[in-house]
Design a protein around this motif. Structure first.
Motif, PDB file in Angstrom:
ATOM      1  N   TYR A 207      27.179  -6.670 -24.986  1.00 33.94           N
ATOM      2  CA  TYR A 207      26.643  -7.364 -26.150  1.00 33.94           C
ATOM      3  C   TYR A 207      27.091  -8.836 -26.147  1.00 33.94           C
ATOM      4  O   TYR A 207      28.100  -9.191 -25.536  1.00 33.94           O
ATOM      5  CB  TYR A 207      27.126  -6.691 -27.435  1.00 33.94           C
ATOM      6  N   ASP A 208      26.327  -9.639 -26.856  1.00 33.56           N
ATOM      7  CA  ASP A 208      26.590 -11.074 -26.946  1.00 33.56           C
ATOM      8  C   ASP A 208      27.466 -11.339 -28.178  1.00 33.56           C
ATOM      9  O   ASP A 208      27.047 -11.098 -29.318  1.00 33.56           O
ATOM     10  CB  ASP A 208      25.251 -11.811 -27.069  1.00 33.56           C
ATOM     11  N   PHE A 209      28.695 -11.816 -27.960  1.00 26.71           N
ATOM     12  CA  PHE A 209      29.606 -12.111 -29.071  1.00 26.71           C
ATOM     13  C   PHE A 209      29.901 -13.609 -29.133  1.00 26.71           C
ATOM     14  O   PHE A 209      29.945 -14.284 -28.105  1.00 26.71           O
ATOM     15  CB  PHE A 209      30.939 -11.352 -28.887  1.00 26.71           C
TER      16      PHE A 209
ATOM     17  N   ARG B 174      28.813 -10.492 -33.556  1.00 32.42           N
ATOM     18  CA  ARG B 174      27.940 -10.002 -32.488  1.00 32.42           C
ATOM     19  C   ARG B 174      26.551 -10.540 -32.764  1.00 32.42           C
ATOM     20  O   ARG B 174      26.022 -10.399 -33.877  1.00 32.42           O
ATOM     21  CB  ARG B 174      27.929  -8.473 -32.470  1.00 32.42           C
ATOM     22  N   ARG B 175      25.972 -11.184 -31.768  1.00 32.27           N
ATOM     23  CA  ARG B 175      24.654 -11.804 -31.938  1.00 32.27           C
ATOM     24  C   ARG B 175      23.583 -10.947 -31.266  1.00 32.27           C
ATOM     25  O   ARG B 175      23.759 -10.476 -30.139  1.00 32.27           O
ATOM     26  CB  ARG B 175      24.632 -13.208 -31.345  1.00 32.27           C
ATOM     27  N   VAL B 176      22.492 -10.767 -31.975  1.00 31.17           N
ATOM     28  CA  VAL B 176      21.392  -9.941 -31.470  1.00 31.17           C
ATOM     29  C   VAL B 176      20.146 -10.805 -31.409  1.00 31.17           C
ATOM     30  O   VAL B 176      19.753 -11.405 -32.416  1.00 31.17           O
ATOM     31  CB  VAL B 176      21.145  -8.726 -32.392  1.00 31.17           C
TER      32      VAL B 176
ATOM     33  N   SER C 185      22.974 -11.627 -36.799  1.00 29.01           N
ATOM     34  CA  SER C 185      24.398 -11.570 -36.459  1.00 29.01           C
ATOM     35  C   SER C 185      25.082 -10.469 -37.255  1.00 29.01           C
ATOM     36  O   SER C 185      24.691 -10.175 -38.390  1.00 29.01           O
ATOM     37  CB  SER C 185      25.071 -12.909 -36.742  1.00 29.01           C
TER      38      SER C 185
ATOM     39  N   VAL D 292      32.161  -9.123 -36.826  1.00 23.13           N
ATOM     40  CA  VAL D 292      33.109  -8.182 -36.209  1.00 23.13           C
ATOM     41  C   VAL D 292      34.528  -8.758 -36.226  1.00 23.13           C
ATOM     42  O   VAL D 292      35.385  -8.336 -35.430  1.00 23.13           O
ATOM     43  CB  VAL D 292      32.688  -7.841 -34.754  1.00 23.13           C
TER      44      VAL D 292
ATOM     45  N   ASP E 267      31.550 -17.989 -26.298  1.00 20.82           N
ATOM     46  CA  ASP E 267      30.549 -16.951 -26.084  1.00 20.82           C
ATOM     47  C   ASP E 267      31.098 -15.926 -25.096  1.00 20.82           C
ATOM     48  O   ASP E 267      31.526 -16.279 -23.981  1.00 20.82           O
ATOM     49  CB  ASP E 267      29.254 -17.548 -25.536  1.00 20.82           C
TER      50      ASP E 267
ATOM     51  N   GLU F 246      31.101  -5.093 -23.756  1.00 20.85           N
ATOM     52  CA  GLU F 246      30.651  -3.899 -24.466  1.00 20.85           C
ATOM     53  C   GLU F 246      31.201  -3.895 -25.887  1.00 20.85           C
ATOM     54  O   GLU F 246      30.566  -3.397 -26.811  1.00 20.85           O
ATOM     55  CB  GLU F 246      31.095  -2.633 -23.731  1.00 20.85           C
ATOM     56  N   ASN F 247      32.388  -4.481 -26.063  1.00 20.44           N
ATOM     57  CA  ASN F 247      33.008  -4.555 -27.385  1.00 20.44           C
ATOM     58  C   ASN F 247      34.129  -5.574 -27.331  1.00 20.44           C
ATOM     59  O   ASN F 247      34.521  -6.029 -26.253  1.00 20.44           O
ATOM     60  CB  ASN F 247      33.526  -3.190 -27.839  1.00 20.44           C
TER      61      ASN F 247
END
Length: 876
Positions: free
Chosen positions: A300-302, A316-318, A395, A398, A425, A429-430
């Motif tokens: 994932y993109d954090f 966390r960016r989606v 977003s 987290v 950036d 996975e977490n």
């Protein structure tokens, strides 16, 4: 209806001290003055149909639907336009609610006042509200949606971005003043030497070297790798050959991004074949010749935000996406998603609307989808290759899930790169596990990271990430402003301002001050002219060298756009006299008092208002002031002074020839008035008044009695230091006085001084001011008739709507009413009038030129002085 004028008030003003951002529109209803809303057939029904949300306007009724009830029973169109202007701004995403509509002294002409968030939007809303009202009156169609969209577009063009805006809001919550520098996102917090600047999220403390490092992705990656921080493997390329070599070394999937890119521009992710890789290279090279190729890290993109080397938030960016329902196609699902009330145009809401661009179509092409494709139920279709909120991403906060080891790593990164505000950036996975365990990596380090995803995440807790920025710029105990003394009144403002400034300078401060003749820092004039408005005040407050501000603050600037500062420490009101009446809807001393008291209302709660106890209208406002009050008087037996003494309060009086501070019944003498040069050996009583005001303000700030006294003794009035303020020029056989007096009270002050001047003949050069009332011009003529033996009437350069004959006639009427047979002549040009007066001067003559063109008159007199000196030298 006709709009006569639209003004944007930007600071404390006559309508509101707290609501600084107001539009004031002067509106002539013309024939509509005869048609309140209940006399216009169908008006209520039409306005309710066009703008049904106006039902929320309670108006003076105090209940929902109150405004519509007023329309039903009859109200004037100015009031309607006020409410329309407010509501169309609210519908465009700018919630505003304060408004006032008041009729002026001119029948049918109203001041329509309402607040705004963005000035250009407010001005457009004013203009458009009139058009909407006219359409409703005439029963014509009006496209309200187009109007609201236009308001949104104007707002997005001129507003501060969400990150910049959040820092400003945090500063305002702490009462830190701010000034926007230019039209972009460069902002100054605080005033003078205590200011701090930032742009977006780059602050004045941000290292330019750190920004350069962060902008060079390859250098950033190398530095992090050398510091044992996990980064994706890869290399820097410039052509297809290099691309092929890197792919052979690291394999698919890969990421391509321009070396100098930002906000995800030019990036391609999860590329799995040669053709897509070549397309990605071509896309990246639109932004930078050099392109980074890296191994694509799954996960994932954090984004982790570090401020002042402390982690403050993580999200966390989606990327923008839709989720299939098995029924709607992709276009329909996008339309449905954009109806989410959290989404809006630009930055108006938590989320941004998803638009369809080249990135979207390329992603769909890879899936062999089109906008007409119907995804399966539960299928996630990504519409953007990056997770930026500005392209419709979401977003998830987290912050509380980040592993301590990852926190330490993020804070190390900020120090390695050297950024005070640092966006990191991470692909993983977490973040609950250390990156070395999860296999994640640092993808980029960003200078000027956006705050929006943290301020208003679509899921999870919002984080006030602006607060640590302001904490960093202004640690506890660090001052953010400078002392400000604002001086207003009718007469004596400039001299009082100069006296206070001299006292401040003499006490070791670098002082900036504004006057009616120019802007000064220390005693250096930086701008010439009448500089008593908000722009001039801002000039001083923006200067990073100024430690103390003394601001002459005139009525014109207050009426035009409000004050140029939010609050002051001390407000001085010299007096309120008849001047400028009949202009800008100010018709009486009561009206003028309302304007002048804006300065006093802006005084901090623990600050001081300084008032003239001898001035009736000044004293009327004491009970309404929400700050400490001190008063001054030329008579220690003045009833107000006596009352203050009984209450143990502070005053300043002229008693037995002394300028004296009184605390209750205790007296602290500053010195004899005649020892202060500005008082002309105590003969100019109005100058003693200015000394009282300046001494009291200086004492209240905390300057010592001896320091004030010494400063007053060293303030030598002159044409250079106090131009146009009782400037006396001595010749061998006569004297010339030049003064700026231009209203009845100013003339009376000169008359009082001339009573103490011995001369064989007193010649006066006077003029009438065209935009003053007839009575004011006559009264000046009457006073002149009393104090002069011969009068030369000259004309001003700008007649301001009058004829020379009309003005001169009023002056002569006044002179003839003086009860004294005074001779006069008319010489239109001021310089010629002054030359003529000097030419006719005899032994012991005293010439008084009451001039509005001070510099010209002074130059001429000094030229004559130089000639006389030259003649004397020749005769030696």
């Amino acid at each position: 209806m006709k709009i006569e004028k639209i003004q944007a008030l930007r600071g404390p003003n006559i309508w509101s001290i707290r609501r600084k951002k107001l539009i004031q529109m002067r509106l002539d209803l013309e024939e509509m003055e005869n048609y309140p809303t209940n006399k216009i057939d169908g008006f209520r029904e039409r306005i309710e149909k066009l703008i049904p949300s106006l039902i929320t306007h309670r108006c003076s009724e105090g209940v929902e639907g109150g405004f519509f009830h007023r329309v039903e029973t009859g109200t004037w169109m100015g009031h309607v336009i006020e409410h329309i202007a407010l509501e169309i701004q609210t519908l465009a995403g700018m919630d505003v609610g304060f408004g006032r509509t008041r009729e002026t002294k001119t029948p049918g002409v109203y001041n329509v006042v309402f607040n705004y968030l963005e000035e250009n939007v407010g001005i457009y809303a004013a203009e458009e509200a009139v058009k909407i009202a006219e359409a409703l009156i005439e029963g014509k169609e009006y496209d309200l949606n187009a109007c609201i969209q236009k308001l949104k577009e104007i707002r997005e063009r001129v507003r501060l971005g969400p990150s910049t805006g959040s820092i400003v809001e945090e500063a305002v919550s702490r009462k830190i003043p701010w000034i926007r520098l230019g039209t972009n996102s460069l902002v100054q917090l605080g005033y003078g030497v205590n200011q701090q600047r930032f742009q977006a999220t780059i602050t004045g403390k941000t290292s330019s070297i750190a920004v350069d490092i962060a902008c060079n992705k390859e250098l950033t990656k190398r530095m992090l790798h050398d510091a044992a921080i996990p980064v994706p493997i890869g290399d820097l390329i410039v052509d297809e050959e290099g691309l092929n070599n890197v792919i052979k070394k690291i394999g698919y999937p890969i990421v391509l991004k321009p070396l100098d890119g930002n906000h995800g521009k030019g990036s391609s992710i999860n590329v799995n074949d040669w053709d897509s890789a070549k397309i990605g290279l071509e896309h990246a090279q639109k932004y930078s010749r050099k392109v980074i190729v890296e191994k694509y890290i799954t996960g994932y993109d954090f984004r982790v935000l570090v401020i002042d080397n402390k982690m403050v938030a993580a999200a966390r960016r989606v990327p923008a996406h839709i989720i299939g329902d098995g029924e709607l196609n992709i276009q329909q699902l996008i339309d449905k998603e954009n109806k989410d009330p959290r989404r809006g145009y630009g930055h108006e809401n938590v989320l941004t609307e998803i638009d369809i661009d080249k990135d979207t179509t390329e992603l769909l092409d890879k899936l062999q989808y089109s906008l007409e494709t119907v995804p399966q139920k539960g299928e996630v279709v990504y519409l953007k290759s990056t997770a930026n909120l500005s392209t419709g991403g979401t977003s998830i906060d987290v912050t509380d899930m980040v592993h301590p080891e990852n926190i330490t790593m993020a804070e190390r990164i900020s120090k390695i790169i050297g950024l005070d505000v640092c966006g990191i950036d991470i692909m993983a996975e977490n973040l609950t596990q250390p990156l070395k365990e999860s296999g994640g990596a640092i993808i980029e380090v960003n200078a000027a990271p956006g705050f929006r995803m943290h301020l208003a995440p679509s899921e999870g807790l919002p984080r006030n990430v602006a607060a640590p920025v302001v904490d960093m710029l202004y640690p506890q105990g660090k001052p953010f402003t400078i002392p400000i003394i604002a001086v207003t009144g009718t007469n004596g403002k400039t001299t009082t301002t100069r006296l206070i400034s001299h006292i401040v300078k003499s006490n070791g401060y670098r002082v900036g001050f504004t006057t009616s003749d120019g802007i000064y820092i220390q005693n250096t004039m930086l701008s010439k002219g009448d500089t008593t408005g908000p722009i001039s005040a801002e000039f001083i407050l923006k200067d990073p060298t100024v430690e103390f501000a003394v601001l002459e603050t005139a009525r014109g600037g207050i009426l035009r756009s409000g004050l140029g500062f939010s609050q002051c420490d001390i407000g001085v009101l010299t007096n309120i006299e008849e001047d400028h009446l009949g202009m800008n809807d100010i018709h009486s001393l009561k009206d003028l008092t309302k304007v002048k008291r804006v300065v006093l209302d802006s005084v901090k709660k623990n600050g001081w208002s300084v008032l003239n106890a001898d001035n009736e209208y000044s004293m009327k406002i004491i009970k309404d002031l929400d700050c400490n009050v001190a008063i001054f008087s030329m008579d220690e037996n003045n009833p107000h002074i006596v009352k203050f003494a009984k209450e143990g309060r502070i005053t300043c009086v002229y008693e037995e020839g002394f300028v004296t501070i009184k605390k209750g019944d205790w007296k602290i003498r500053i010195g004899k008035a005649k020892d202060f040069p500005i008082t002309m050996e105590g003969k100019a009583r109005f100058m003693i008044e200015n000394v009282l005001a300046a001494s009291l303000a200086s004492y209240l700030h905390g300057f010592g009695i001896e320091d004030i006294s010494n400063s007053l003794r060293t303030f030598i009035p002159s044409a250079q230091l106090t131009p146009g303020r009782l400037n006396v020029f001595k010749f061998k056989n006569f004297k010339v006085l030049i003064d700026f007096a231009h209203n009845p009270s100013g003339y009376e002050a000169i008359e009082d001084y001339l009573k103490n001047v011995e001369s064989t003949k007193k010649i006066g050069i006077i003029s009438g001011v065209g935009d003053r009332r007839d009575n004011d011009i006559r009264e000046c003529g009457k006073i002149a008739g009393r104090m002069f033996d011969h009068i030369i009437i000259r004309n001003e350069k700008h007649l301001r709507g009058r004829t020379e004959e009309e003005i001169n006639g009023l002056i002569i009427d006044g002179m003839q009413a003086s009860g004294k047979d005074v001779s006069y002549e008319i010489i239109p040009k001021e310089i010629e009038a002054l030359k003529h007066a000097i030419g006719m001067a005899e032994e012991g003559t005293f010439i008084t030129a009451l001039s509005d063109v001070i510099s010209n008159a002074i130059d001429l007199v000094q030229e004559y002085q130089a000639r006389e000196l030259l003649e004397d030298e020749k005769n030696l």
